[in-house]
Motif scaffolding. Structure first.
Motif, PDB file in Angstrom:
ATOM      1  N   ARG A 182      -6.777 -61.562 110.846  1.00  0.00           N
ATOM      2  CA  ARG A 182      -7.821 -60.663 110.361  1.00  0.00           C
ATOM      3  C   ARG A 182      -7.914 -60.690 108.841  1.00  0.00           C
ATOM      4  O   ARG A 182      -8.995 -60.717 108.258  1.00  0.00           O
ATOM      5  CB  ARG A 182      -7.519 -59.236 110.833  1.00  0.00           C
ATOM      6  N   GLY A 183      -6.762 -60.704 108.189  1.00  0.00           N
ATOM      7  CA  GLY A 183      -6.748 -60.760 106.734  1.00  0.00           C
ATOM      8  C   GLY A 183      -7.289 -62.076 106.196  1.00  0.00           C
ATOM      9  O   GLY A 183      -8.010 -62.108 105.200  1.00  0.00           O
ATOM     10  N   ALA A 224     -11.060 -62.057 106.521  1.00  0.00           N
ATOM     11  CA  ALA A 224     -11.650 -61.173 105.511  1.00  0.00           C
ATOM     12  C   ALA A 224     -11.681 -61.845 104.142  1.00  0.00           C
ATOM     13  O   ALA A 224     -12.708 -61.821 103.439  1.00  0.00           O
ATOM     14  CB  ALA A 224     -10.867 -59.866 105.454  1.00  0.00           C
ATOM     15  N   MET A 281      -5.232 -55.394 107.642  1.00  0.00           N
ATOM     16  CA  MET A 281      -5.964 -56.640 107.442  1.00  0.00           C
ATOM     17  C   MET A 281      -4.993 -57.719 106.995  1.00  0.00           C
ATOM     18  O   MET A 281      -4.964 -58.148 105.846  1.00  0.00           O
ATOM     19  CB  MET A 281      -7.089 -56.432 106.436  1.00  0.00           C
ATOM     20  N   LEU A 334      -6.466 -55.731 100.861  1.00  0.00           N
ATOM     21  CA  LEU A 334      -6.784 -55.985 102.259  1.00  0.00           C
ATOM     22  C   LEU A 334      -5.580 -55.785 103.158  1.00  0.00           C
ATOM     23  O   LEU A 334      -5.667 -55.205 104.240  1.00  0.00           O
ATOM     24  CB  LEU A 334      -7.318 -57.416 102.428  1.00  0.00           C
ATOM     25  N   ASP A 335      -4.414 -56.245 102.709  1.00  0.00           N
ATOM     26  CA  ASP A 335      -3.207 -56.160 103.516  1.00  0.00           C
ATOM     27  C   ASP A 335      -2.553 -54.791 103.439  1.00  0.00           C
ATOM     28  O   ASP A 335      -1.905 -54.331 104.377  1.00  0.00           O
ATOM     29  CB  ASP A 335      -2.227 -57.255 103.062  1.00  0.00           C
TER      30      ASP A 335
END
Length: 466
Positions: free
Chosen positions: A254-255, A258, A250, A197-198
């Protein structure tokens, strides 16, 4: 005497904080209570004040994330020599590894000498080193004044391949905390999978890499006072099918959103039902209040109805724990607030005890503070149920995702006119759709429907909200 400055734990659910900005220069003399640092948690940005008087020497760097309780600085008296900065910074970054890798303490091979060049080694450590064939002079001590103890030797014996500190490749995108851990443990960052994600190699990724290299049968019994946080799952995601116009990382809020939403869907048995609520009585009540100078929002009415329905349906006000389903005595309703870069859920505490006017004033305060970033962390803690609205975007029904560790969430659709047949006569009524998502581990379909029906019945009688 030096006093440690630790990453604070600002709420029950806070696990780590990311340093956004040091508000004072390194080695600045401060007094207790002075704002010295800005951090970002998974919910909010906030200032942190000095926990002691003295000159503040900073070990944590901007952009680094640290677990709560990790040393990120130290206060010393004027003229006092602070502890070795490099060693402290490295150990601060390594602290979360004890939970992630389930080894405590971690001993690392390397030539480490305390001030004055004298090595402090316990007799038992020498005995264990002789039995294990470990070079005692190459073991980092974790005892007082760097004293090498038996546990250090045992850990060093179990990590023979993690002895070198390779020069980390500059082309690997990684967080500063990940680089510090990799340097400490002699891990090549190029061999560590990035967070899906990151997009960067993270501290949890390094910890996961270490765990896969250590044989579980050889691990010593973990010395943990709390349950360890599992490392982030590592998976390979497909590349974009086109050249993107831009890539939004992300990370940060936001991360966090998620990861939590994905985890919520993976760990709960979530189902959603939808039910219409007649809102004619609410509209009339709101018009009367508006004429008197007070106009609660329609979502305020829904929150008031939810809070009162939870009193008669306590299983909807519950959480799944390792001991079973925990039915909670207090009712704290979270209100989802959309921000430019994400979503936060401040909490109306004791919502069932508030009059409608008091509740409306509280939701206004929470929404305004959330959008300006001025709410304290306490306003985000303790939610037992959540309400989220998309009606302002023209949405009728939708599938909200439960906000862990709650067992349910209610979505609010738009207020609409609907044609009905009443007593043989065509008429119109005001309606909105309620979308209830619940955890089937806690509630079956019938009790969930009964709870939603109770909310609908409350909305039919808004005079009860006084």
């Amino acid at each position: 005497m030096a006093t440690e400055f630790q990453m604070p734990k600002l709420g029950l659910t806070m696990e780590e904080g990311t340093i956004l900005e040091w508000l004072v220069a390194d080695a600045t003399a401060v007094v207790e209570g002075t704002a010295v640092l800005r951090i970002e948690t998974d919910k909010v940005e906030t200032e942190v004040v000095a926990s002691a008087d003295g000159e503040l020497y900073q070990y944590g760097q901007v952009g680094d994330a640290f677990a709560c309780g990790t040393v990120i600085g130290v206060f010393v008296a004027p003229g006092e020599t602070p502890p070795a900065r490099a060693a402290q910074a490295t150990l601060a970054a390594a602290a979360p590894l004890a939970a992630a890798v389930a080894i405590e303490p971690v001993a690392v091979v390397g030539s480490v000498m305390p001030d004055g060049g004298r090595r402090f080694i316990s007799p038992n450590a020498r005995r264990v080193a002789a039995l294990r064939g470990v070079d005692i002079q190459a073991v980092r001590g974790t005892g007082p004044n760097g004293r090498v103890v038996a546990a250090d030797v045992e850990a060093a014996a179990l990590t023979p391949r993690l002895t070198a500190s390779p020069r980390q490749p500059s082309n690997v995108v990684a967080t500063a905390a990940a680089r510090q851990l990799a340097d400490l443990l002699g891990i090549d960052l190029a061999a560590v999978a990035p967070d899906p994600l990151d997009g960067r190699v993270t501290r949890d990724g390094v910890a996961h890499h270490v765990r896969t290299r250590l044989q579980p049968s050889r691990l010593p019994a973990p010395v943990l006072t709390t349950a360890p946080r599992p490392p982030a799952a590592v998976e390979t995601l497909a590349a974009a099918s086109q050249t993107p116009t831009r890539v939004v990382r992300m990370s940060g809020m936001r991360g966090t959103i998620a990861k939590r939403m994905q985890s919520s869907l993976q760990t709960m048995a979530q189902l959603t039902l939808m039910m219409d609520a007649e809102m004619d009585a609410v509209v009339a009540d709101r018009d009367a209040r508006k004429a008197a100078g007070v106009a609660p929002g329609f979502t305020d009415y829904v929150i008031a109805a939810v809070a009162r329905a939870l009193q008669s349906h306590p299983m909807a006000n519950a959480q799944v724990t390792s001991d079973g389903i925990a039915v909670l005595p207090e009712i704290h309703v979270g209100l989802a607030v959309a921000l430019d870069d994400g979503l936060v859920v401040p909490v109306v505490h004791h919502a069932n005890r508030l009059s409608l006017d008091a509740l409306a004033a509280e939701t206004t305060r929470l929404a305004t503070g959330a959008r300006s970033g001025s709410l304290p962390v306490a306003d985000y803690d303790g939610g037992t149920f959540s309400v989220t609205a998309l009606g302002m975007f023209g949405v009728d029904g939708f599938t909200p995702v439960i906000n862990p560790p709650n067992a349910a969430i209610l979505g609010v659709g738009r207020l609409r006119d609907q044609v009905i047949l009443r007593g043989g006569t065509v008429a119109t009524t005001k309606r909105l759709t309620l979308s209830l998502t619940w955890d089937h581990r806690v509630l079956d379909g019938a009790p969930a429907a009964e709870f939603c029906r109770a909310v609908v019945n409350q909305l039919a009688n808004p005079e009860r909200f006084e």
